[in-house]
Motif scaffolding. Structure first.
Motif, PDB file in Angstrom:
ATOM      1  N   ASP A 174     -46.269 -96.742 -33.816  1.00 60.21           N
ATOM      2  CA  ASP A 174     -45.206 -97.604 -33.325  1.00 60.21           C
ATOM      3  C   ASP A 174     -43.804 -97.081 -33.605  1.00 60.21           C
ATOM      4  O   ASP A 174     -42.826 -97.749 -33.312  1.00 60.21           O
ATOM      5  CB  ASP A 174     -45.366 -99.003 -33.916  1.00 60.21           C
ATOM      6  N   GLY A 175     -43.693 -95.891 -34.177  1.00 61.97           N
ATOM      7  CA  GLY A 175     -42.383 -95.306 -34.423  1.00 61.97           C
ATOM      8  C   GLY A 175     -41.759 -95.664 -35.748  1.00 61.97           C
ATOM      9  O   GLY A 175     -40.644 -95.246 -36.040  1.00 61.97           O
ATOM     10  N   TYR A 176     -42.446 -96.430 -36.579  1.00 60.38           N
ATOM     11  CA  TYR A 176     -41.885 -96.836 -37.857  1.00 60.38           C
ATOM     12  C   TYR A 176     -42.343 -95.988 -39.032  1.00 60.38           C
ATOM     13  O   TYR A 176     -41.999 -96.279 -40.169  1.00 60.38           O
ATOM     14  CB  TYR A 176     -42.219 -98.307 -38.138  1.00 60.38           C
ATOM     15  N   THR A 177     -43.130 -94.947 -38.797  1.00 54.84           N
ATOM     16  CA  THR A 177     -43.586 -94.069 -39.863  1.00 54.84           C
ATOM     17  C   THR A 177     -43.217 -92.635 -39.534  1.00 54.84           C
ATOM     18  O   THR A 177     -43.585 -92.114 -38.481  1.00 54.84           O
ATOM     19  CB  THR A 177     -45.113 -94.165 -40.060  1.00 54.84           C
ATOM     20  N   LEU A 178     -42.461 -92.015 -40.449  1.00 54.50           N
ATOM     21  CA  LEU A 178     -42.088 -90.610 -40.328  1.00 54.50           C
ATOM     22  C   LEU A 178     -42.691 -89.860 -41.499  1.00 54.50           C
ATOM     23  O   LEU A 178     -42.966 -90.443 -42.547  1.00 54.50           O
ATOM     24  CB  LEU A 178     -40.571 -90.455 -40.341  1.00 54.50           C
ATOM     25  N   LEU A 179     -42.865 -88.568 -41.344  1.00 54.43           N
ATOM     26  CA  LEU A 179     -43.433 -87.721 -42.391  1.00 54.43           C
ATOM     27  C   LEU A 179     -42.515 -86.547 -42.642  1.00 54.43           C
ATOM     28  O   LEU A 179     -42.073 -85.890 -41.695  1.00 54.43           O
ATOM     29  CB  LEU A 179     -44.810 -87.208 -41.944  1.00 54.43           C
ATOM     30  N   VAL A 180     -42.211 -86.281 -43.911  1.00 59.89           N
ATOM     31  CA  VAL A 180     -41.527 -85.052 -44.271  1.00 59.89           C
ATOM     32  C   VAL A 180     -42.632 -84.031 -44.473  1.00 59.89           C
ATOM     33  O   VAL A 180     -43.401 -84.122 -45.423  1.00 59.89           O
ATOM     34  CB  VAL A 180     -40.688 -85.194 -45.563  1.00 59.89           C
ATOM     35  N   GLY A 181     -42.749 -83.109 -43.557  1.00 62.07           N
ATOM     36  CA  GLY A 181     -43.852 -82.161 -43.600  1.00 62.07           C
ATOM     37  C   GLY A 181     -43.422 -80.779 -44.056  1.00 62.07           C
ATOM     38  O   GLY A 181     -42.297 -80.366 -43.804  1.00 62.07           O
ATOM     39  N   VAL A 182     -44.303 -80.103 -44.722  1.00 69.19           N
ATOM     40  CA  VAL A 182     -44.093 -78.714 -45.102  1.00 69.19           C
ATOM     41  C   VAL A 182     -45.277 -77.897 -44.592  1.00 69.19           C
ATOM     42  O   VAL A 182     -46.304 -78.447 -44.192  1.00 69.19           O
ATOM     43  CB  VAL A 182     -43.930 -78.542 -46.626  1.00 69.19           C
ATOM     44  N   ASP A 183     -45.134 -76.600 -44.608  1.00 67.67           N
ATOM     45  CA  ASP A 183     -46.157 -75.714 -44.052  1.00 67.67           C
ATOM     46  C   ASP A 183     -47.540 -75.911 -44.661  1.00 67.67           C
ATOM     47  O   ASP A 183     -48.536 -75.900 -43.943  1.00 67.67           O
ATOM     48  CB  ASP A 183     -45.751 -74.249 -44.257  1.00 67.67           C
ATOM     49  N   SER A 184     -47.605 -76.072 -45.979  1.00 65.54           N
ATOM     50  CA  SER A 184     -48.917 -76.044 -46.635  1.00 65.54           C
ATOM     51  C   SER A 184     -49.893 -77.118 -46.153  1.00 65.54           C
ATOM     52  O   SER A 184     -50.992 -76.776 -45.740  1.00 65.54           O
ATOM     53  CB  SER A 184     -48.766 -76.068 -48.154  1.00 65.54           C
ATOM     54  N   PRO A 185     -49.582 -78.412 -46.161  1.00 68.15           N
ATOM     55  CA  PRO A 185     -50.589 -79.369 -45.695  1.00 68.15           C
ATOM     56  C   PRO A 185     -50.709 -79.452 -44.178  1.00 68.15           C
ATOM     57  O   PRO A 185     -51.721 -79.914 -43.659  1.00 68.15           O
ATOM     58  CB  PRO A 185     -50.118 -80.704 -46.264  1.00 68.15           C
ATOM     59  N   ILE A 186     -49.707 -78.983 -43.453  1.00 75.08           N
ATOM     60  CA  ILE A 186     -49.738 -79.116 -42.005  1.00 75.08           C
ATOM     61  C   ILE A 186     -50.423 -77.945 -41.316  1.00 75.08           C
ATOM     62  O   ILE A 186     -51.206 -78.121 -40.399  1.00 75.08           O
ATOM     63  CB  ILE A 186     -48.310 -79.326 -41.453  1.00 75.08           C
ATOM     64  N   SER A 187     -50.155 -76.730 -41.782  1.00 76.05           N
ATOM     65  CA  SER A 187     -50.735 -75.585 -41.072  1.00 76.05           C
ATOM     66  C   SER A 187     -51.642 -74.699 -41.913  1.00 76.05           C
ATOM     67  O   SER A 187     -52.546 -74.070 -41.372  1.00 76.05           O
ATOM     68  CB  SER A 187     -49.610 -74.732 -40.475  1.00 76.05           C
ATOM     69  N   ILE A 188     -51.443 -74.640 -43.209  1.00 73.08           N
ATOM     70  CA  ILE A 188     -52.208 -73.714 -44.043  1.00 73.08           C
ATOM     71  C   ILE A 188     -53.467 -74.347 -44.623  1.00 73.08           C
ATOM     72  O   ILE A 188     -54.509 -73.701 -44.730  1.00 73.08           O
ATOM     73  CB  ILE A 188     -51.314 -73.164 -45.173  1.00 73.08           C
ATOM     74  N   ALA A 189     -53.424 -75.623 -44.983  1.00 72.65           N
ATOM     75  CA  ALA A 189     -54.544 -76.285 -45.671  1.00 72.65           C
ATOM     76  C   ALA A 189     -55.840 -76.228 -44.883  1.00 72.65           C
ATOM     77  O   ALA A 189     -56.916 -76.120 -45.460  1.00 72.65           O
ATOM     78  CB  ALA A 189     -54.182 -77.734 -45.980  1.00 72.65           C
ATOM     79  N   ARG A 190     -55.755 -76.280 -43.579  1.00 69.50           N
ATOM     80  CA  ARG A 190     -56.957 -76.246 -42.739  1.00 69.50           C
ATOM     81  C   ARG A 190     -57.759 -74.958 -42.952  1.00 69.50           C
ATOM     82  O   ARG A 190     -58.972 -74.940 -42.842  1.00 69.50           O
ATOM     83  CB  ARG A 190     -56.548 -76.387 -41.279  1.00 69.50           C
ATOM     84  N   PHE A 191     -57.089 -73.862 -43.273  1.00 68.43           N
ATOM     85  CA  PHE A 191     -57.756 -72.574 -43.485  1.00 68.43           C
ATOM     86  C   PHE A 191     -58.198 -72.384 -44.932  1.00 68.43           C
ATOM     87  O   PHE A 191     -59.165 -71.688 -45.196  1.00 68.43           O
ATOM     88  CB  PHE A 191     -56.840 -71.428 -43.067  1.00 68.43           C
ATOM     89  N   VAL A 192     -57.497 -73.004 -45.865  1.00 69.93           N
ATOM     90  CA  VAL A 192     -57.809 -72.847 -47.282  1.00 69.93           C
ATOM     91  C   VAL A 192     -58.914 -73.814 -47.716  1.00 69.93           C
ATOM     92  O   VAL A 192     -59.854 -73.420 -48.404  1.00 69.93           O
ATOM     93  CB  VAL A 192     -56.540 -73.055 -48.145  1.00 69.93           C
ATOM     94  N   THR A 193     -58.779 -75.072 -47.343  1.00 70.97           N
ATOM     95  CA  THR A 193     -59.779 -76.088 -47.697  1.00 70.97           C
ATOM     96  C   THR A 193     -60.164 -76.894 -46.462  1.00 70.97           C
ATOM     97  O   THR A 193     -59.781 -78.064 -46.320  1.00 70.97           O
ATOM     98  CB  THR A 193     -59.231 -77.043 -48.779  1.00 70.97           C
ATOM     99  N   PRO A 194     -60.928 -76.306 -45.564  1.00 73.36           N
ATOM    100  CA  PRO A 194     -61.246 -76.998 -44.308  1.00 73.36           C
ATOM    101  C   PRO A 194     -62.027 -78.298 -44.494  1.00 73.36           C
ATOM    102  O   PRO A 194     -61.913 -79.205 -43.669  1.00 73.36           O
ATOM    103  CB  PRO A 194     -62.067 -75.969 -43.523  1.00 73.36           C
ATOM    104  N   SER A 195     -62.778 -78.422 -45.567  1.00 68.83           N
ATOM    105  CA  SER A 195     -63.543 -79.655 -45.775  1.00 68.83           C
ATOM    106  C   SER A 195     -62.648 -80.832 -46.161  1.00 68.83           C
ATOM    107  O   SER A 195     -63.029 -81.988 -45.968  1.00 68.83           O
ATOM    108  CB  SER A 195     -64.600 -79.436 -46.857  1.00 68.83           C
TER     109      SER A 195
END
Length: 122
Positions: free
Chosen positions: A81-102
């Motif tokens: 609904d547009g009321y939640t924003l996220l301050v994102g960094v590289d590690s949980p957004i793009s790198i974590a999927r390759f390091v800990t895919p489970s």
């Protein structure tokens, strides 16, 4: 290079339809790390400026755990609904999927929409 992004979790299509946005309720800014760090500091500065500009309350919510994965998941599970924003960094957004895919139960490209960059280290 570390980049901080403000991302909008599944909210881009819904924001146009919201008539009373943002005055209906406070905006939540999720910081996926503990208070006191550099990501938290950048998020709080952004929240202050956003609050001043929109004349709307912005609540900073620190959701730490699993290197930021828990906070990202919380943002993705929020109502679109547009009321939640996220301050994102590289590690949980793009790198974590390759390091800990489970541990990663989201697809960053599908579930998140970047709306701007806070800062970039040189």
């Amino acid at each position: 290079m570390t980049r901080l992004l403000i991302t909008l979790a599944l909210c881009a299509p819904m924001m146009a339809a919201a008539q009373s946005w943002p005055s209906a309720r406070p905006i939540t800014l999720i910081v996926p790390f503990t208070p006191g760090g550099n990501v938290d500091f950048a998020g709080r500065v952004f929240a202050t400026r956003l609050q001043e500009r929109l004349k709307q309350s912005v609540i900073v919510e620190n959701v730490a755990g699993a290197g930021g994965i828990v906070g990202v998941q919380r943002a993705i599970q929020a109502a679109p609904d547009g009321y939640t924003l996220l301050v994102g960094v590289d590690s949980p957004i793009s790198i974590a999927r390759f390091v800990t895919p489970s541990a990663v139960r989201y697809d960053s490209l599908r579930d998140l929409a970047p709306i701007g960059m806070l800062n970039a280290a040189r």
